[in-house]
Design an enzyme around this catalytic site. Sequence first.
Site, mmCIF file in Angstrom:
data_model
loop_
_atom_site.group_PDB
_atom_site.id
_atom_site.type_symbol
_atom_site.label_atom_id
_atom_site.label_comp_id
_atom_site.label_asym_id
_atom_site.label_seq_id
_atom_site.Cartn_x
_atom_site.Cartn_y
_atom_site.Cartn_z
ATOM 1 N N ARG A 87 62.272 -52.128 3.256
ATOM 2 C CA ARG A 87 61.391 -52.904 2.380
ATOM 3 C C ARG A 87 60.315 -53.631 3.185
ATOM 4 O O ARG A 87 59.174 -53.755 2.729
ATOM 5 C CB ARG A 87 62.181 -53.898 1.525
ATOM 6 C CG ARG A 87 63.000 -53.251 0.430
ATOM 7 C CD ARG A 87 62.119 -52.462 -0.550
ATOM 8 N NE ARG A 87 62.873 -51.567 -1.379
ATOM 9 C CZ ARG A 87 63.126 -50.282 -1.124
ATOM 10 N NH1 ARG A 87 62.703 -49.712 -0.023
ATOM 11 N NH2 ARG A 87 63.798 -49.535 -1.967
ATOM 12 N N GLU A 90 57.835 -51.080 3.971
ATOM 13 C CA GLU A 90 57.072 -50.803 2.757
ATOM 14 C C GLU A 90 56.072 -51.932 2.473
ATOM 15 O O GLU A 90 54.922 -51.674 2.090
ATOM 16 C CB GLU A 90 58.048 -50.656 1.593
ATOM 17 C CG GLU A 90 57.399 -50.340 0.264
ATOM 18 C CD GLU A 90 58.421 -50.222 -0.851
ATOM 19 O OE1 GLU A 90 58.262 -49.295 -1.660
ATOM 20 O OE2 GLU A 90 59.358 -51.047 -0.928
ATOM 21 N N SER A 113 50.396 -63.811 16.966
ATOM 22 C CA SER A 113 51.322 -63.583 18.064
ATOM 23 C C SER A 113 52.734 -63.325 17.554
ATOM 24 O O SER A 113 53.197 -63.973 16.626
ATOM 25 C CB SER A 113 51.349 -64.796 18.993
ATOM 26 O OG SER A 113 52.328 -64.630 20.002
#
Length: 146
Positions: A87, A90, A113
């Site tokens: 996920r 995604e 960073s």
Amino acid sequence: MSIPEITQKLLAAKQGKGLSFADLEKILKRDEVWIAAVIYRQASASEEEAKLLIEALGLDASYIQELTAYPVKGLGPVVPTDPLIYRFYEIMQVYGFPLKDVIQEKFGDGIMSAIDFTLDVEKEEDPKGDRVKIIMSGKFLPYKKW
């Protein structure tokens, strides 16, 4: 993604002691996500932190050397198959470019960073179903001109 043998042993010891990452946070005085990263060998501990961790887990000193060694970081070159990890992949596939544009509008040309960085996980209670709140905070690093 294969889990390193040391990680499997550390997680088994954690489970055997009935400890949560939040419990370990209180013992090590470090954030629970960072402690999990050490256990998964995505971060390295100081000798003192490694000693506290293995003592809490009831393990012997042979683990200190590996926990203080510099880790090889990352999931590897493949798309993650674990549903929860996927996920996040995604999310970056869908929102990566929008996040990049919004960040660069606010800060300029640069990156966030992952070294000067913190990550927190919170539980938000919601009548429609509890929600996961992820808070990432990284120092902005502008690209250098030369």
